[in-house]
Enzyme design. Structure first.
Site, PDB file in Angstrom:
ATOM      1  N   GLY A  71       0.809  -1.207   0.000  1.00  9.82           N
ATOM      2  CA  GLY A  71       0.000   0.000   0.000  1.00  9.82           C
ATOM      3  C   GLY A  71       0.840   1.253   0.000  1.00  9.82           C
ATOM      4  O   GLY A  71       0.314   2.357   0.111  1.00  9.82           O
ATOM      5  N   THR A  72       2.154   1.087  -0.137  1.00 13.00           N
ATOM      6  CA  THR A  72       3.048   2.243  -0.208  1.00 13.00           C
ATOM      7  C   THR A  72       2.898   2.909  -1.567  1.00 13.00           C
ATOM      8  O   THR A  72       2.870   2.242  -2.597  1.00 13.00           O
ATOM      9  CB  THR A  72       4.516   1.811  -0.004  1.00 13.00           C
ATOM     10  N   SER A  97      -3.342   1.697  -4.528  1.00 15.01           N
ATOM     11  CA  SER A  97      -3.047   3.023  -3.980  1.00 15.01           C
ATOM     12  C   SER A  97      -3.870   3.295  -2.732  1.00 15.01           C
ATOM     13  O   SER A  97      -3.554   4.193  -1.948  1.00 15.01           O
ATOM     14  CB  SER A  97      -3.323   4.097  -5.036  1.00 15.01           C
ATOM     15  N   TYR A  99      -6.480   0.878   0.101  1.00 12.34           N
ATOM     16  CA  TYR A  99      -7.130  -0.392   0.428  1.00 12.34           C
ATOM     17  C   TYR A  99      -8.492  -0.218   1.079  1.00 12.34           C
ATOM     18  O   TYR A  99      -9.176  -1.203   1.351  1.00 12.34           O
ATOM     19  CB  TYR A  99      -6.223  -1.237   1.328  1.00 12.34           C
ATOM     20  N   HIS A 131      -4.485  15.510   2.690  1.00 10.53           N
ATOM     21  CA  HIS A 131      -3.928  14.491   3.579  1.00 10.53           C
ATOM     22  C   HIS A 131      -3.165  15.142   4.726  1.00 10.53           C
ATOM     23  O   HIS A 131      -2.872  16.341   4.698  1.00 10.53           O
ATOM     24  CB  HIS A 131      -2.977  13.552   2.815  1.00 10.53           C
ATOM     25  N   LYS A 135       2.387  12.870   5.072  1.00 15.87           N
ATOM     26  CA  LYS A 135       2.377  12.171   3.789  1.00 15.87           C
ATOM     27  C   LYS A 135       3.488  12.718   2.906  1.00 15.87           C
ATOM     28  O   LYS A 135       3.595  13.928   2.690  1.00 15.87           O
ATOM     29  CB  LYS A 135       1.015  12.322   3.103  1.00 15.87           C
ATOM     30  N   GLY A 141      -1.476   8.709  -4.214  1.00 16.75           N
ATOM     31  CA  GLY A 141      -1.689   7.601  -5.133  1.00 16.75           C
ATOM     32  C   GLY A 141      -3.160   7.416  -5.458  1.00 16.75           C
ATOM     33  O   GLY A 141      -3.523   7.058  -6.588  1.00 16.75           O
TER      34      GLY A 141
END
Length: 232
Positions: A71-72, A97, A99, A131, A135, A141
Site C-alpha cells: 500500500g506504499t 493506492s 485499500y 492528507h 504524507k 496515489g
C-alpha cells in the site's frame, strides 16, 4: 495467518491491531530504517513503508516466496520491474493506492460518472486531495488512480499537479495536520458543479482492507488488485 509488517508507523500499528482482532499473528515488524530481515517466517507480508524502502521490501518478499500486499505509494516508476520479478518468481502480489473498501467503490463510481460526463458538453474536471502533513508524496496515489480512471474514459490526456488545461486534469494537493484523506472530483460548467467526495474518518478503513486483501491472497499466484479482492 502469520503476517510480516513492512513499515511500522501509524498505519502499521493500525494494521497490527485489526489483524490480531481477526485472529492473525504478527511475526515480524520492520521499521523504516531496517534493511536486513528474514521475512520467510511469514505467510504474507503487508508493506506500508516509505517510497525509498518499498522496492527492497517487495523484492525481499518475492525472493522468499512470501505473498505481499503493498500500500506504499510514490514508488510506481518501478512497478513494472516488480511485476516482472513477481512473474519470474511465480509470486503473489497485490498493489493498491488505497485499500479502503469505500475508496475502491469510489473508484468505480468515479469511472461511471466519467463515462456519463463524457457525453455532455460544457463541463471540465478537476480534483482536490487533502492528507495529513506526514504524507511524503503529492499528489496522493489515490488521486492518481482517480485521474487515470477519468483519462481512460474521457478526452483528457494526462494529469498535472496544481495546473491544468483542456487536455489535462488539475490535481490540487493540500497537507493539513491529522487529515486521514479526502478526495473530491469536481465537474464544473458555467451553470453548475457536480462533485463526488470520499472522506476517510480514520486509518481503520485502509488497514481493514489491507488485512482482507492479505486473507484473500492466500493460496493464489499472480498479480491482483482490489477489484479482484472485492469482485468488482
Amino acid at each position: 495467518m502469520k503476517i510480516a509488517l513492512l513499515g511500522y508507523g501509524k498505519m502499521g500499528k493500525t494494521i497490527e491491531k485489526i489483524a490480531i482482532e481477526r485472529g492473525h499473528i504478527i511475526v515480524l515488524k520492520v521499521d523504516k530504517d531496517d534493511t536486513s530481515y528474514d521475512v520467510s517466517q511469514a505467510d504474507v507480508a503487508i508493506d506500508f513503508s516509505i517510497p525509498a524502502a518499498a522496492v527492497n521490501n517487495i523484492t525481499n518478499c518475492f525472493n522468499a516466496n512470501v505473498p505481499v500486499i503493498s500500500g506504499t505509494t510514490g514508488w510506481l516508476d518501478h512497478y513494472e520491474t516488480m511485476v516482472d520479478l513477481c512473474k519470474e518468481k511465480n509470486g503473489s502480489f497485490i498493489y493498491s493506492s488505497n485499500y479502503s473498501l469505500g475508496v475502491n467503490l469510489f473508484f468505480e463510481l468515479n469511472k461511471k460518472l466519467a463515462k456519463m460526463m463524457s457525453t455532455v458538453e460544457g463541463y471540465d474536471v478537476a480534483m482536490e486531495e487533502i492528507h495529513h502533513t506526514e504524507k511524503l508524496d503529492a499528489p496522493s496515489g489515490t488521486a492518481i488512480t482517480l485521474a487515470e480512471g477519468i483519462i481512460e474514459i474521457s478526452d483528457k490526456k494526462s494529469w498535472k499537479l496544481d495546473t491544468g488545461d483542456h487536455n489535462t486534469i488539475c490535481i490540487t494537493s493540500k497537507r493539513i495536520d491529522k487529515v486521514p484523506g479526502t478526495h473530491t472530483v469536481t465537474y464544473s460548467s458555467k451553470v453548475d458543479d457536480i462533485e463526488i467526495t470520499h472522506t476517510a474518518h480514520n486509518r481503520s478503513g485502509f488497514a481493514l482492507g489491507a488485512v482482507i486483501a492479505a486473507e484473500w491472497l492466500q493460496g493464489k499466484k499472480g498479480i491482483f488488485g482490489m477489484k479482484d479482492v472485492l469482485g468488482l
